[in-house]
Design an enzyme around this catalytic site. Structure first.
Site, PDB file in Angstrom:
ATOM      1  N   ILE A  19       0.827  -1.203   0.000  1.00 35.64           N
ATOM      2  CA  ILE A  19       0.000   0.000   0.000  1.00 35.64           C
ATOM      3  C   ILE A  19       0.866   1.260   0.000  1.00 35.64           C
ATOM      4  O   ILE A  19       0.568   2.229  -0.709  1.00 35.64           O
ATOM      5  CB  ILE A  19      -0.953  -0.009   1.206  1.00 35.64           C
ATOM      6  N   ARG A  39      12.859  -0.137   5.121  1.00 32.60           N
ATOM      7  CA  ARG A  39      13.507  -0.554   6.364  1.00 32.60           C
ATOM      8  C   ARG A  39      15.028  -0.468   6.245  1.00 32.60           C
ATOM      9  O   ARG A  39      15.724  -0.246   7.231  1.00 32.60           O
ATOM     10  CB  ARG A  39      13.080  -1.978   6.726  1.00 32.60           C
ATOM     11  N   ASP A  60      14.896   1.624  10.406  1.00 27.38           N
ATOM     12  CA  ASP A  60      13.984   0.758  11.145  1.00 27.38           C
ATOM     13  C   ASP A  60      13.081   1.666  11.967  1.00 27.38           C
ATOM     14  O   ASP A  60      13.549   2.382  12.852  1.00 27.38           O
ATOM     15  CB  ASP A  60      14.788  -0.174  12.049  1.00 27.38           C
ATOM     16  N   VAL A  61      11.779   1.661  11.668  1.00 29.16           N
ATOM     17  CA  VAL A  61      10.880   2.612  12.317  1.00 29.16           C
ATOM     18  C   VAL A  61      10.717   2.348  13.804  1.00 29.16           C
ATOM     19  O   VAL A  61      10.228   3.214  14.538  1.00 29.16           O
ATOM     20  CB  VAL A  61       9.486   2.642  11.647  1.00 29.16           C
ATOM     21  N   ASN A  87       2.719   5.058   6.970  1.00 34.36           N
ATOM     22  CA  ASN A  87       2.206   3.790   6.461  1.00 34.36           C
ATOM     23  C   ASN A  87       2.910   2.574   7.050  1.00 34.36           C
ATOM     24  O   ASN A  87       2.333   1.490   7.095  1.00 34.36           O
ATOM     25  CB  ASN A  87       2.342   3.751   4.933  1.00 34.36           C
ATOM     26  N   TYR A 152      -2.096  -6.629  17.550  1.00 31.99           N
ATOM     27  CA  TYR A 152      -2.185  -5.766  16.369  1.00 31.99           C
ATOM     28  C   TYR A 152      -3.443  -4.901  16.438  1.00 31.99           C
ATOM     29  O   TYR A 152      -3.399  -3.691  16.169  1.00 31.99           O
ATOM     30  CB  TYR A 152      -2.196  -6.636  15.116  1.00 31.99           C
ATOM     31  N   LYS A 156      -3.592  -0.798  16.504  1.00 30.86           N
ATOM     32  CA  LYS A 156      -4.277   0.013  15.497  1.00 30.86           C
ATOM     33  C   LYS A 156      -5.403   0.854  16.125  1.00 30.86           C
ATOM     34  O   LYS A 156      -5.670   1.972  15.669  1.00 30.86           O
ATOM     35  CB  LYS A 156      -4.824  -0.886  14.388  1.00 30.86           C
ATOM     36  N   THR A 187      -2.098  -7.330  -1.184  1.00 32.59           N
ATOM     37  CA  THR A 187      -0.680  -7.006  -1.077  1.00 32.59           C
ATOM     38  C   THR A 187       0.121  -8.288  -0.871  1.00 32.59           C
ATOM     39  O   THR A 187      -0.436  -9.352  -0.612  1.00 32.59           O
ATOM     40  CB  THR A 187      -0.418  -6.067   0.110  1.00 32.59           C
TER      41      THR A 187
END
Length: 254
Positions: A19, A39, A60-61, A87, A152, A156, A187
């Site tokens: 996405i 990444r 790396d977020v 994202n 998860y 979110k 995806t």
């Protein structure tokens, strides 16, 4: 005579695939200057070359200092970020019996904390300019519950809550803050999940795909471009009254 709008600097995290890549491509097609993120520097550079982006950053977020530094590099190369699309993220699965605090923390570190880090990095310049757009790609898991993805889903939901809080805090500054919540999307992430489930359960891939699509009244996966179009609209110059929203792109599931 109307003048052509100046290109805006758009940063899309997690844009080397899926996405995020579709979102980056949509902004590039609209004529904006896009910094893609991966990444690793290599994955970001590859996406930049393939998409024709203006810049690329790798980080790396889950490492806040690395993400901040990478965003600083993007600003140095292409100017202040005018549109931020958060994202980057990911999911883990498992029943309650295997859900623990460590998994919850990992999901928060991957899905929630980078949103705060990136937003704090770009907001001062947006405030100074009196305008800005922040759009976070959350999930329908931020609006409802799903079995076996508790950590998860919690992360979110937190993303959606943070979006609504920041929208109120920044109201009147010219900055809008919104979330887009896709349902199951077409995806490589879903593709990989289907392959793993097929290997584990012995069920046919087509049958497993039906488990994902049956929650969507349209009976199909969401296309990444459909999510990208929603993000592009929220980032538009005429979407200034849209803030604090969590918009489901889910074929009527929500």
């Amino acid at each position: 005579m109307s003048s052509t709008p100046a290109p805006r600097h758009v940063l899309v995290t997690g844009s080397s695939r899926g996405i995020g890549r579709a979102i980056a491509a949509a902004f590039i097609a609209a004529g904006d200057r896009v910094t893609v993120h991966g990444r690793t520097p290599e994955s970001a550079a590859r996406a930049m070359a393939e998409l024709g982006a203006a810049g690329a950053i790798g980080a790396d977020v889950t490492e806040g200092a690395a993400l901040e530094g990478a965003i600083g590099n993007a600003v140095e190369a292409n100017g202040p970020v005018e549109i931020l699309v958060n994202n980057a993220g990911g999911a883990s699965t498992g029943p309650l019996s295997r859900l623990d605090v460590d998994q919850l923390r990992r999901m928060m570190a991957l899905n929630l904390e980078p949103v705060l880090t990136a937003t704090k990095a770009v907001v001062p310049a947006m405030k100074a300019a009196g305008t800005g757009r922040i759009v976070t790609v959350a999930s329908t898991a931020g609006l409802k519950g799903y079995a076996y993805v508790g950590a998860y889903t919690a992360a979110k939901h937190a993303v959606v809550g943070l979006t609504k809080a920041l929208a109120l805090e920044l109201a009147g500054s010219g900055i809008t803050v919104n979330a887009v919540c896709p349902g199951y999307s077409d995806t490589d992430l879903i593709g990989d999940s289907l392959e793993k489930l097929a290997a584990k359960t012995g069920r046919a891939r087509e049958d497993l795909l039906g488990d994902f699509t049956k929650v969507n009244p349209l009976g199909r996966l969401i296309e990444p471009q459909e999510v990208a179009d929603c993000v592009l609209w929220l980032a538009g110059r005429h979407a200034g009254a849209m803030t604090g929203q969590a918009i489901a792109v889910a074929g009527g599931e929500i």
